[in-house]
Scaffold this active site. Sequence first.
Site, short mmCIF file in Angstrom:
data_model
loop_
_atom_site.label_atom_id
_atom_site.label_comp_id
_atom_site.label_asym_id
_atom_site.label_seq_id
_atom_site.Cartn_x
_atom_site.Cartn_y
_atom_site.Cartn_z
N CYS A 226 0.87 -1.18 0.00
CA CYS A 226 0.00 0.00 0.00
C CYS A 226 0.90 1.23 0.00
O CYS A 226 2.06 1.15 -0.40
CB CYS A 226 -0.97 -0.02 1.19
SG CYS A 226 -0.20 0.23 2.79
N ARG A 227 0.40 2.35 0.45
CA ARG A 227 1.20 3.58 0.44
C ARG A 227 2.31 3.53 1.47
O ARG A 227 3.46 3.82 1.18
CB ARG A 227 0.31 4.81 0.67
CG ARG A 227 1.07 6.13 0.48
CD ARG A 227 0.17 7.32 0.76
NE ARG A 227 -0.07 7.49 2.18
CZ ARG A 227 0.72 8.15 3.02
NH1 ARG A 227 1.82 8.71 2.57
NH2 ARG A 227 0.43 8.25 4.28
#
Length: 98
Positions: free
Chosen positions: A63-64
């Site tokens: 993810c980020r």
Amino acid sequence: MKEITAKEVEQKIANGEVLKIIDVREVDEVAAGKIPSIIHIPLGLLEFRMNELSKTEPYIMVCRSGGRSGRATQFLADQGFDVTNMTGGMLAWEGKVR
């Protein structure tokens, strides 16, 4: 929970390993830059799309920053999948992006 660093993932790709990487970010985040050849399944859809995954193959979750992928890793591990969380997420990624 199993973890791997972004640098370790990058090294595996550079060594020619074929990795199954699942990116759980939202569509707009992925459009801004993604690791080539990822499987995109937004976190909110993971429960509904896990039937597309195989319990016999290992996956790396991204993810980020590592938080959402950590939740996704825990969820899939609880369902019997072989999953590893990429710590630091795309913020730590220094490899190629598309």
